[in-house]
Scaffold this motif. Structure first.
Motif, mmCIF file in Angstrom:
data_model
loop_
_atom_site.group_PDB
_atom_site.id
_atom_site.type_symbol
_atom_site.label_atom_id
_atom_site.label_comp_id
_atom_site.label_asym_id
_atom_site.label_seq_id
_atom_site.Cartn_x
_atom_site.Cartn_y
_atom_site.Cartn_z
ATOM 1 N N TYR A 1 -34.108 18.883 14.208
ATOM 2 C CA TYR A 1 -34.309 17.778 15.140
ATOM 3 C C TYR A 1 -33.705 18.114 16.500
ATOM 4 O O TYR A 1 -32.664 18.757 16.578
ATOM 5 C CB TYR A 1 -33.659 16.498 14.583
ATOM 6 N N GLY A 2 -34.373 17.668 17.551
ATOM 7 C CA GLY A 2 -33.872 17.917 18.898
ATOM 8 C C GLY A 2 -34.315 19.228 19.504
ATOM 9 O O GLY A 2 -33.757 19.663 20.516
ATOM 10 N N VAL B 1 -13.405 19.567 23.091
ATOM 11 C CA VAL B 1 -13.387 18.411 23.987
ATOM 12 C C VAL B 1 -14.495 18.495 25.033
ATOM 13 O O VAL B 1 -15.206 17.524 25.285
ATOM 14 C CB VAL B 1 -12.013 18.269 24.665
ATOM 15 N N ASP B 2 -14.661 19.660 25.626
ATOM 16 C CA ASP B 2 -15.643 19.801 26.704
ATOM 17 C C ASP B 2 -17.088 19.803 26.218
ATOM 18 O O ASP B 2 -18.010 19.694 27.032
ATOM 19 C CB ASP B 2 -15.380 21.079 27.509
ATOM 20 N N ARG B 3 -17.287 19.947 24.926
ATOM 21 C CA ARG B 3 -18.665 19.959 24.422
ATOM 22 C C ARG B 3 -18.906 18.862 23.382
ATOM 23 O O ARG B 3 -19.727 19.002 22.487
ATOM 24 C CB ARG B 3 -19.023 21.332 23.858
ATOM 25 N N LEU B 4 -18.182 17.760 23.546
ATOM 26 C CA LEU B 4 -18.331 16.652 22.605
ATOM 27 C C LEU B 4 -19.754 16.102 22.602
ATOM 28 O O LEU B 4 -20.301 15.799 21.532
ATOM 29 C CB LEU B 4 -17.340 15.529 22.944
ATOM 30 N N TRP B 5 -20.359 15.968 23.772
ATOM 31 C CA TRP B 5 -21.723 15.437 23.820
ATOM 32 C C TRP B 5 -22.716 16.399 23.187
ATOM 33 O O TRP B 5 -23.483 16.029 22.312
ATOM 34 C CB TRP B 5 -22.128 15.147 25.267
ATOM 35 N N GLU B 6 -22.699 17.643 23.634
ATOM 36 C CA GLU B 6 -23.721 18.616 23.213
ATOM 37 C C GLU B 6 -23.633 18.954 21.733
ATOM 38 O O GLU B 6 -24.628 18.929 21.008
ATOM 39 C CB GLU B 6 -23.574 19.894 24.043
ATOM 40 N N ARG B 7 -22.436 19.271 21.268
ATOM 41 C CA ARG B 7 -22.282 19.811 19.914
ATOM 42 C C ARG B 7 -21.885 18.777 18.870
ATOM 43 O O ARG B 7 -21.880 19.093 17.684
ATOM 44 C CB ARG B 7 -21.241 20.946 19.932
ATOM 45 N N HIS B 8 -21.541 17.596 19.291
ATOM 46 C CA HIS B 8 -21.059 16.615 18.310
ATOM 47 C C HIS B 8 -21.822 15.292 18.374
ATOM 48 O O HIS B 8 -22.481 14.919 17.409
ATOM 49 C CB HIS B 8 -19.546 16.402 18.478
ATOM 50 N N LEU B 9 -21.719 14.573 19.490
ATOM 51 C CA LEU B 9 -22.351 13.252 19.539
ATOM 52 C C LEU B 9 -23.864 13.328 19.370
ATOM 53 O O LEU B 9 -24.439 12.671 18.497
ATOM 54 C CB LEU B 9 -21.993 12.562 20.856
ATOM 55 N N LEU B 10 -24.531 14.117 20.199
ATOM 56 C CA LEU B 10 -25.989 14.190 20.107
ATOM 57 C C LEU B 10 -26.418 14.919 18.847
ATOM 58 O O LEU B 10 -27.418 14.563 18.219
ATOM 59 C CB LEU B 10 -26.565 14.865 21.350
ATOM 60 N N ASN B 11 -25.661 15.926 18.464
ATOM 61 C CA ASN B 11 -25.936 16.653 17.233
ATOM 62 C C ASN B 11 -25.966 15.702 16.045
ATOM 63 O O ASN B 11 -26.846 15.775 15.184
ATOM 64 C CB ASN B 11 -24.854 17.731 17.054
ATOM 65 N N CYS B 12 -25.005 14.766 16.016
ATOM 66 C CA CYS B 12 -24.942 13.797 14.910
ATOM 67 C C CYS B 12 -25.978 12.694 15.080
ATOM 68 O O CYS B 12 -26.587 12.245 14.099
ATOM 69 C CB CYS B 12 -23.542 13.192 14.838
ATOM 70 N N ALA B 13 -26.175 12.236 16.309
ATOM 71 C CA ALA B 13 -27.137 11.155 16.532
ATOM 72 C C ALA B 13 -28.545 11.568 16.141
ATOM 73 O O ALA B 13 -29.344 10.734 15.693
ATOM 74 C CB ALA B 13 -27.093 10.727 17.994
ATOM 75 N N LEU B 14 -28.861 12.836 16.292
ATOM 76 C CA LEU B 14 -30.180 13.321 15.907
ATOM 77 C C LEU B 14 -30.425 13.178 14.408
ATOM 78 O O LEU B 14 -31.571 13.145 13.962
ATOM 79 C CB LEU B 14 -30.366 14.778 16.341
ATOM 80 N N MET B 15 -29.355 13.068 13.629
ATOM 81 C CA MET B 15 -29.519 12.862 12.186
ATOM 82 C C MET B 15 -30.233 11.554 11.888
ATOM 83 O O MET B 15 -30.873 11.408 10.840
ATOM 84 C CB MET B 15 -28.163 12.865 11.475
ATOM 85 N N THR B 16 -30.122 10.587 12.801
ATOM 86 C CA THR B 16 -30.756 9.298 12.536
ATOM 87 C C THR B 16 -32.270 9.441 12.417
ATOM 88 O O THR B 16 -32.920 8.608 11.779
ATOM 89 C CB THR B 16 -30.430 8.285 13.649
ATOM 90 N N GLU B 17 -32.828 10.490 13.000
ATOM 91 C CA GLU B 17 -34.272 10.692 12.912
ATOM 92 C C GLU B 17 -34.700 11.117 11.512
ATOM 93 O O GLU B 17 -35.885 11.069 11.191
ATOM 94 C CB GLU B 17 -34.713 11.729 13.945
#
Length: 221
Positions: A193-194, A45-61
């Motif tokens: 990526y990232g 829960v505390d690392r949703l942005w770092e390890r999940h949301l941005l991690n997945c969003a970087l796949m769009t590249e």
């Protein structure tokens, strides 16, 4: 809701643009319901942005600009499929998931965020010969040799499989070479990526599907 860390905001704004608010709402849903519904572990829960949301969003590249249809196999909590749909509203995204409780969650998320997703409850193999997509994504589903058997038949000729992997990516590519060739998978590449933006860059293995090799592979299979 876990706040978006200031240090990560520029990356989040770059990846989500005007739809960052949707990403924040998705994080809120995951934080509120993810643990109790068995979608994520309590420590996530505390690392949703770092390890999940941005991690997945970087796949769009890693997604070619020509891609219009994309299937995410084993979507689970919506990672990366929902995140990709938020970051790339131009794509027609299909989420493929076998478990009823997870497809229910994905349908609820789609309704809450109005993403226009297609949610399909099925094993990937059940869609072989029925559906194909310009790109197929997967995150933490299986080793590449097994994953390619499930996913490459769903990739349209000339399309690509994009698999998020960890430090074992190179070893998995080596181990999967024979299976990839049989299925028409060519030119496997590993890209991060990232780098310099997030603590743990996103490693993506990309495998193209070649039309002629695919037909030969299917004939042998």
């Amino acid at each position: 809701m876990p706040p978006l860390p200031d240090a990560l905001r520029p990356t989040a704004q770059r990846l989500f643009g005007e739809r960052l608010e949707l990403a924040e709402r998705f994080v809120a849903l995951l934080a509120e319901q993810g643990t109790e519904r068995g979608l994520i572990g309590p420590r996530e829960v505390d690392r949703l942005w770092e390890r999940h949301l941005l991690n997945c969003a970087l796949m769009t590249e890693a997604i070619d600009p020509s891609v219009r249809t994309l299937a995410d196999v084993g979507s689970g909590a919506g990672l990366p499929g929902v995140v990709i749909a938020i970051a790339r509203p131009d794509l027609e995204v299909t989420l493929v998931e076998t478990m009823q409780r997870r497809t229910t969650w994905l349908e609820e998320v789609d309704a809450a965020l109005d993403l226009g997703l297609e949610v399909v409850r099925a094993r990937a193999e059940e869609l072989h010969g029925v559906r194909t997509f310009d790109a197929v994504t997967a995150r933490a589903v299986a080793a590449l040799d097994k994953l390619s058997r499930w996913t490459l038949p769903l990739v349209a000729e000339g399309g690509a499989l994009l698999a998020m992997k960890g430090s074992s990516a190179a070893d998995e590519v080596d181990a999967a070479q024979k299976v990839l060739r049989k299925l028409g998978g060519v030119d496997p590449t590993i890209t991060r990526y990232g780098v310099g933006e997030v603590e743990v860059p996103t490693t993506v293995v990309q495998v193209r599907r070649r039309a002629t090799a695919t037909r030969k592979g299917d004939a042998r299979g």
